[in-house]
Design a protein around this motif. Structure first.
Motif, mmCIF file in Angstrom:
data_model
loop_
_atom_site.group_PDB
_atom_site.id
_atom_site.type_symbol
_atom_site.label_atom_id
_atom_site.label_comp_id
_atom_site.label_asym_id
_atom_site.label_seq_id
_atom_site.Cartn_x
_atom_site.Cartn_y
_atom_site.Cartn_z
ATOM 1 N N LEU A 118 0.833 -1.201 0.000
ATOM 2 C CA LEU A 118 0.000 0.000 0.000
ATOM 3 C C LEU A 118 0.872 1.257 0.000
ATOM 4 O O LEU A 118 0.677 2.169 -0.809
ATOM 5 N N ILE A 119 1.839 1.293 0.909
ATOM 6 C CA ILE A 119 2.723 2.457 1.011
ATOM 7 C C ILE A 119 3.719 2.487 -0.140
ATOM 8 O O ILE A 119 4.010 3.559 -0.705
ATOM 9 N N PHE A 120 4.232 1.331 -0.513
ATOM 10 C CA PHE A 120 5.204 1.239 -1.615
ATOM 11 C C PHE A 120 4.629 1.840 -2.891
ATOM 12 O O PHE A 120 5.233 2.700 -3.532
ATOM 13 N N GLY A 121 3.441 1.388 -3.282
ATOM 14 C CA GLY A 121 2.825 1.884 -4.510
ATOM 15 C C GLY A 121 2.520 3.363 -4.443
ATOM 16 O O GLY A 121 2.669 4.083 -5.436
ATOM 17 N N GLY A 175 -4.067 -4.503 21.352
ATOM 18 C CA GLY A 175 -2.629 -4.341 21.283
ATOM 19 C C GLY A 175 -2.218 -3.312 20.252
ATOM 20 O O GLY A 175 -2.971 -2.388 19.906
ATOM 21 N N ALA A 176 -1.002 -3.500 19.727
ATOM 22 C CA ALA A 176 -0.441 -2.519 18.796
ATOM 23 C C ALA A 176 -0.907 -2.727 17.365
ATOM 24 O O ALA A 176 -0.838 -1.800 16.554
ATOM 25 N N THR A 177 -1.374 -3.939 17.052
ATOM 26 C CA THR A 177 -1.702 -4.265 15.657
ATOM 27 C C THR A 177 -2.696 -3.294 15.019
ATOM 28 O O THR A 177 -2.439 -2.781 13.927
ATOM 29 N N PRO A 178 -3.851 -3.011 15.654
ATOM 30 C CA PRO A 178 -4.794 -2.091 14.993
ATOM 31 C C PRO A 178 -4.220 -0.693 14.810
ATOM 32 O O PRO A 178 -4.552 -0.010 13.830
ATOM 33 N N TRP A 179 -3.371 -0.253 15.734
ATOM 34 C CA TRP A 179 -2.782 1.078 15.591
ATOM 35 C C TRP A 179 -1.811 1.120 14.416
ATOM 36 O O TRP A 179 -1.747 2.108 13.683
ATOM 37 N N VAL A 180 -1.057 0.033 14.232
ATOM 38 C CA VAL A 180 -0.101 -0.012 13.118
ATOM 39 C C VAL A 180 -0.837 -0.056 11.785
ATOM 40 O O VAL A 180 -0.606 0.775 10.889
ATOM 41 N N PHE A 181 -1.737 -1.023 11.640
ATOM 42 C CA PHE A 181 -2.452 -1.161 10.377
ATOM 43 C C PHE A 181 -3.347 0.048 10.109
ATOM 44 O O PHE A 181 -3.457 0.524 8.974
ATOM 45 N N GLY A 182 -4.018 0.533 11.137
ATOM 46 C CA GLY A 182 -4.880 1.686 10.957
ATOM 47 C C GLY A 182 -4.111 2.916 10.521
ATOM 48 O O GLY A 182 -4.541 3.658 9.618
ATOM 49 N N THR A 183 -2.955 3.134 11.136
ATOM 50 C CA THR A 183 -2.130 4.288 10.763
ATOM 51 C C THR A 183 -1.646 4.176 9.328
ATOM 52 O O THR A 183 -1.621 5.161 8.576
ATOM 53 N N VAL A 184 -1.263 2.966 8.918
ATOM 54 C CA VAL A 184 -0.806 2.744 7.539
ATOM 55 C C VAL A 184 -1.914 3.084 6.546
ATOM 56 O O VAL A 184 -1.674 3.744 5.527
ATOM 57 N N THR A 185 -3.136 2.655 6.841
ATOM 58 C CA THR A 185 -4.234 2.942 5.909
ATOM 59 C C THR A 185 -4.525 4.441 5.835
ATOM 60 O O THR A 185 -4.849 4.958 4.763
ATOM 61 N N LEU A 186 -4.398 5.145 6.952
ATOM 62 C CA LEU A 186 -4.611 6.595 6.933
ATOM 63 C C LEU A 186 -3.524 7.301 6.132
ATOM 64 O O LEU A 186 -3.803 8.189 5.323
ATOM 65 N N ILE A 187 -2.279 6.915 6.374
ATOM 66 C CA ILE A 187 -1.174 7.513 5.618
ATOM 67 C C ILE A 187 -1.353 7.241 4.124
ATOM 68 O O ILE A 187 -1.161 8.128 3.281
ATOM 69 N N GLY A 188 -1.750 6.014 3.806
ATOM 70 C CA GLY A 188 -1.991 5.675 2.401
ATOM 71 C C GLY A 188 -3.073 6.539 1.777
ATOM 72 O O GLY A 188 -2.961 6.953 0.621
#
Length: 651
Positions: free
Chosen positions: A308-311, A429-442
């Motif tokens: 997602l971020i790479f593209g 835990g940390a998983t939703p914060w990591v994935f959620g942040t990635v989707t927002l940045i994307g």
């Protein structure tokens, strides 16, 4: 810990009845038209493309008929099998060829045939002056038939036939203009990288035969709970490798940008709406396997997040109109893979976004082809600008696709992509914060690079009358495309506007897919949904504003930017260099070593033995010359040697 009470309903498949009993016609008609056009040759040049259009149209209409048939059934009865023939019967392996008509397979069939038919009409005008138009349409329908085989198959084995078929068709269409060496190389690159992924699918099928004894979807679903987690994890990783190849996910993503060498209708159909989504389909279809392999499922989500971020980063730096859209496709596929990796709650959202994306991304690719049509086939956005006045229909329809991919309400992407963002924030835990942040940045980066594309192409100062442009292809006179090209773009625009809202209201689409992916109870994200929506729209607005400031308010630079990150992004983050150094060059060294071993060791031993025998013969040959005096001298020499030896021994 499970966050969703999930019940995957896998009823026994019932024999298809009514129109579904003839679902094989969806595949057979396009395939027959492809065979006709290829075998009949130039005799069909004048009308062959219309045969192709008619075949694709038939499949689209028939898929709609099947849709109404399934809607009329109870949810539990919406899974039917269409037996074809006994395919493989060898030893202990018995595989029947059959089709499975269910909400998931039919959703894909509708996407492939409906969008495919619109692209067929578009291609009639786009390829009008191509001397090989008839062959192009034959390959296009070969692809349609293969893609429908992939999604309608009732087993991984038959799916693999369609999987390889779309790979072949993609190779033929990417390299359609193979008189250009670069285009031929692009086709070969796509073909080879996809074969790497195919190894994963073969290993996965072999493992299923070893553990369950079948690759049939229903039997795999029933048998997966009885297979060890280790085996399921291995199978999950094998299937993920296959998905990475077909859906251009890291680390097998490098082929997609080069695939833009094919004609634009190919990019719209194969590399935006259909084939590249096959990996996402595979992940969702393999849900019973990933249910018992949490490690493999987490890997799916991680691959999706990285891609997602790479593209998005790559798309922010490209100047080639089609390659920006290719990078965008890669990134949006990352959203879908991430959703699939979230488990039951994400499966329906992954397919929902896949469906809406298929419409608005195909629409934008067709818009790119329309721009190329009016700009002497140029693709460098630095040479565009101000086209909104010269190509109003293209501008409006492309703008609708742009708003849809940004996720601006009420356009389709808002209802599909935002659901993935919300689902990413669910968990502990940390998983939703990591994935959620990635989707927002994307979402923010997507808004920037897609706005960059839109503004550089249609707004700002006109940059298409410069001397440099004239050197590239003569002075251009931008004009709108013919109706045969613009009408399909208009129809796709309707879906880009309203499809998301239509399917989201009352959870129509998630309910539709429940017989296949199961029911997932809703759980609230770690932060409130209104806040997620606000953050998403805020980042989208910021991305649009930044692009507007850089590419409308300021002059567009006509030279490549400097700096480490822009240079890396323009070079696909050095993906080709990494592949060359990690795989190609070591492979070349290994090949040279094998050749050297064969030449100097294997051939050397053989040639050396022959040389030894030949040399010995040449040395002994004078002793056998046929002269009596020579033989007498030899005998005398022997007597002298023997006598001397006896005398020495007696001392």
């Amino acid at each position: 810990m499970n966050f969703f009470a999930t019940e995957i309903v896998m009823p026994h498949l019932v024999p298809a009845s009514g129109a579904a009993a003839y679902a094989w016609l969806l595949i057979a008609v396009p395939l027959a038209s492809a065979i006709l056009l290829l075998l009949a040759g130039s005799r069909t040049n004048k009308w062959g493309h219309w045969v192709s259009v008619a075949a694709s149209s038939f499949s689209a209409v028939y898929a709609i008929v099947l849709l109404f048939q399934l809607i009329g059934l109870q949810p539990g009865a919406r899974k039917m099998v269409v037996p074809l023939f006994n395919w493989i019967n060898a030893g202990g392996i018995n595989v029947d060829a059959a089709l499975q008509v269910d909400p998931l397979s039919l959703t894909f069939a509708l996407l492939v045939t409906f969008v495919g038919t619109l692209i067929h009409f578009y291609a009639v005008a786009y390829m009008e002056h191509d001397v090989a138009r008839r062959r192009f349409f034959a390959y296009l329908n070969l692809f349609i038939a293969a893609m429908l085989t992939l999604v309608l198959a009732d087993s991984f084995a038959l799916l693999f036939v369609g999987w390889e078929g779309v790979g072949l068709a993609s190779y033929l269409l990417i390299g359609f203009w193979n008189f250009n060496p670069a285009y031929a190389a692009a086709a070969k690159k796509a073909f080879v990288m996809n074969r790497v992924g195919d190894v994963g699918l073969l290993l996965g099928m072999g493992s299923l035969f070893a553990t369950i004894g079948s690759t049939n979807f229903v039997l795999v679903s029933a048998g997966a709970p009885h297979v060890s987690e280790g085996w399921l994890t291995a199978i999950g990783f094998f299937l993920l490798l296959a998905a990475c190849g077909k859906s251009a996910q890291v680390p097998l993503q490098a082929w997609l940008g080069d695939a833009m060498a094919g004609p634009t209708p190919v990019s719209a159909l194969i590399h935006a709406a259909t084939m590249v989504t096959a990996g996402v389909y595979l992940m969702v279809r393999s849900a019973p396997i990933y249910a018992g392999a949490p490690t493999a499922q987490m890997a799916v989500a991680i691959v999706g997040a990285v891609t997602l971020i790479f593209g998005a980063i790559v798309g922010s730096a490209k100047d080639d109109l089609k390659k920006v859209l290719a990078a965008s496709t890669m990134s949006q596929l990352g959203y879908m893979m991430l959703a699939a990796g979230l488990g039951p709650i994400g499966y329906a959202f992954a397919i929902f976004h896949l469906l809406t994306h298929g419409f608005f991304k195909a629409q934008m690719f067709l818009g790119a082809g329309s721009v190329m049509h009016g700009m002497n086939d140029q693709v460098d956005m630095r040479r565009f600008g101000g086209l909104s006045k010269a190509m109003k229909i293209t501008w409006i329809t492309f703008g609708i696709g742009w708003l849809a991919i940004l996720g601006v309400p009420p356009f389709a992407g808002f209802f599909s992509k935002d659901k993935i963002i919300e689902a990413a924030f669910v968990g502990e835990g940390a998983t939703p914060w990591v994935f959620g942040t990635v989707t927002l940045i994307g979402a923010g980066i997507t808004a920037f690079y897609m706005s960059r594309l839109f503004f550089m192409t249609f707004h700002g100062k006109r940059r298409w009358t410069t001397r440099k442009e004239m050197e590239l292809g003569g002075e251009v006179h931008p004009h709108e495309s013919p109706l045969l090209m613009t009408v399909p773009m208009m129809i796709l625009s309707v879906f880009s506007v309203g499809l998301g809202a239509f399917l989201a209201v009352g959870d129509k689409f998630t309910t539709w897919l429940e017989p296949v992916v199961g029911h997932a109870e809703h759980h609230e994200p770690v932060i409130p949904i209104p806040l997620i929506m606000g953050l998403t729209l805020g980042l989208v607005a910021a991305g649009v504003a930044l692009a507007y400031y850089m590419y409308v308010r300021r002059d567009v630079p006509l030279t490549a930017p400097t700096g480490a990150l822009p240079t890396a992004a323009r070079n696909d983050l050095y993906a080709d260099a990494i592949n060359e150094n990690l795989f190609m060059k070591p492979g070349q060294v290994l090949t040279k070593a094998v050749v050297a071993t064969d030449t100097h060791v294997v051939d050397g031993a053989v040639n050396g033995t022959a040389a030894l025998v030949g040399g010995s013969g040449r040395w002994l040959r004078p002793l056998q010359n046929g002269f009596t005096r020579s033989y007498a001298a030899t005998v005398l020499l022997g007597i002298v040697v023997v006598t001397a030896a006896v005398l020495v021994a007696s001392l």
